[in-house]
Design an enzyme around this catalytic site. Sequence first.
Site, PDB file in Angstrom:
ATOM      1  N   ASN A 257     -57.799  19.899  55.125  1.00 52.89           N
ATOM      2  CA  ASN A 257     -57.391  21.313  55.098  1.00 52.89           C
ATOM      3  C   ASN A 257     -55.940  21.538  55.519  1.00 52.89           C
ATOM      4  O   ASN A 257     -55.395  20.750  56.275  1.00 52.89           O
ATOM      5  CB  ASN A 257     -58.329  22.114  56.010  1.00 52.89           C
TER       6      ASN A 257
ATOM      7  N   HIS B 110     -60.476  27.503  49.913  1.00 51.24           N
ATOM      8  CA  HIS B 110     -61.433  26.949  50.878  1.00 51.24           C
ATOM      9  C   HIS B 110     -61.025  27.440  52.264  1.00 51.24           C
ATOM     10  O   HIS B 110     -60.327  26.774  53.014  1.00 51.24           O
ATOM     11  CB  HIS B 110     -61.455  25.423  50.836  1.00 51.24           C
TER      12      HIS B 110
ATOM     13  N   ARG C 101     -73.097  25.389  50.596  1.00 57.91           N
ATOM     14  CA  ARG C 101     -73.518  26.307  51.666  1.00 57.91           C
ATOM     15  C   ARG C 101     -74.102  27.593  51.074  1.00 57.91           C
ATOM     16  O   ARG C 101     -75.120  28.106  51.554  1.00 57.91           O
ATOM     17  CB  ARG C 101     -72.323  26.639  52.560  1.00 57.91           C
TER      18      ARG C 101
ATOM     19  N   ASN D 255     -48.801  19.567  57.380  1.00 53.86           N
ATOM     20  CA  ASN D 255     -49.553  18.938  56.298  1.00 53.86           C
ATOM     21  C   ASN D 255     -48.720  18.783  55.036  1.00 53.86           C
ATOM     22  O   ASN D 255     -48.930  17.854  54.261  1.00 53.86           O
ATOM     23  CB  ASN D 255     -50.848  19.702  56.032  1.00 53.86           C
TER      24      ASN D 255
ATOM     25  N   ARG E  83     -55.564  21.392  63.218  1.00 59.95           N
ATOM     26  CA  ARG E  83     -54.883  22.455  63.948  1.00 59.95           C
ATOM     27  C   ARG E  83     -55.054  22.238  65.448  1.00 59.95           C
ATOM     28  O   ARG E  83     -56.177  22.127  65.942  1.00 59.95           O
ATOM     29  CB  ARG E  83     -55.486  23.801  63.538  1.00 59.95           C
TER      30      ARG E  83
ATOM     31  N   GLY F 211     -64.538  10.385  56.859  1.00 59.67           N
ATOM     32  CA  GLY F 211     -64.436   9.062  56.254  1.00 59.67           C
ATOM     33  C   GLY F 211     -65.638   8.194  56.584  1.00 59.67           C
ATOM     34  O   GLY F 211     -66.209   7.521  55.713  1.00 59.67           O
TER      35      GLY F 211
ATOM     36  N   GLY G 284     -57.505   8.831  55.804  1.00 61.85           N
ATOM     37  CA  GLY G 284     -58.249   9.233  57.002  1.00 61.85           C
ATOM     38  C   GLY G 284     -59.577   8.497  57.060  1.00 61.85           C
ATOM     39  O   GLY G 284     -60.600   9.018  57.498  1.00 61.85           O
TER      40      GLY G 284
ATOM     41  N   VAL H 283     -59.596  16.891  50.356  1.00 56.56           N
ATOM     42  CA  VAL H 283     -60.608  17.390  51.289  1.00 56.56           C
ATOM     43  C   VAL H 283     -59.935  17.954  52.538  1.00 56.56           C
ATOM     44  O   VAL H 283     -60.385  18.940  53.110  1.00 56.56           O
ATOM     45  CB  VAL H 283     -61.591  16.253  51.666  1.00 56.56           C
TER      46      VAL H 283
ATOM     47  N   ARG I 279     -50.988  28.943  61.936  1.00 55.88           N
ATOM     48  CA  ARG I 279     -51.400  28.434  60.619  1.00 55.88           C
ATOM     49  C   ARG I 279     -50.198  27.955  59.809  1.00 55.88           C
ATOM     50  O   ARG I 279     -50.257  26.951  59.117  1.00 55.88           O
ATOM     51  CB  ARG I 279     -52.167  29.520  59.861  1.00 55.88           C
TER      52      ARG I 279
END
EC number: 1.1.1.37
Length: 328
Positions: free
Chosen positions: A133, A189, A164, A107, A94, A17, A11, A131, A100
């Site tokens: 999702n 995550h 965070r 994926n 998504r 990226g 990506g 990385v 989901r």
Amino acid sequence: MKAPVRVAVTGAAGQIGYALLFRIASGEMLGKDQPVILQLLELSNEKAQAALKGVMMELEDCAFPLLAGMVGTDDAEVAFKDIDVALLVGARPRGPGMERKDLLLENAKIFTAQGAALNKVAKRDVKVLVVGNPANTNAYIAMKSAPDLNPNNFTAMLRLDHNRALSQLALKLGKPVGGIEKLVVWGNHSPTMYPDYRFATSDGASIGDAINDQEWNASTFIPTVGKRGAAIIEARGLSSAASAANAAIDHVRDWVLGSNGKWVTMGVPSDGSYGISEGVIFGFPVTTENGQYSLVKDLPIDDFSQKYIDKTLAELEEERSGVSHLLG
């Protein structure tokens, strides 16, 4: 000068990226004395390949002394050939009306193929960070699709959640973020992950004692960290790319160069510690040294924490069962 390290990024022309590559090429991830060869993977469509070409032109125009070479391709086996580090950033986002479970299955196809390509052509000690999702389950799929590689080579990125949480604690305390240690983020995550400051210190003093407010913890701190990505999309109209790229650099830098005894959060395959099902890729506190990570063991888990850990584990087990039929 050291021999170049080969780093694959998937990506590569996407938002993350673009925020990542220039920092890798400048030496921020692997050290200011470590040359790198970037092996960049993008989708085979004309638009993606043109964008990749443009990014590579910009990388050339930076004249980074540490950038020893580049490869741009739509073939995973070319991108992953003899690599030392893989950052698997590209994933199917998504779309509108997408469940989901549909996202998981889409994926799964990508990460099954990429795991198989890593298994075939990457170095045997390749360090893989997922990385894209859903990162934990995508890492699990890639790991299961690479039976000849050590499962401990595969990790998922929880460092963005960790960073965070650090910044929210620093804001609450009115103290610099750099003085905070021993923070843990448990689990997936996703909004179910559990940021846990029970062991954390600020300049050596207990943060739990300083804050001493379980109501703030449950109703403000945990949800703020869990929903931060959504809040950024709402504010910016785009997902968090620069902060995600920064977290990826932090994760790989600490894994390769060591965390100097500090606790960091990595999504790694469980060895059964803390009652987490073996093999599930779960956010744990780790320390890193000599290119290896070690779990921080035997931390006490209170009832409040157990409830959150059980919830995030249940989500990961549900994701795992949703893709298990594809993994043989």
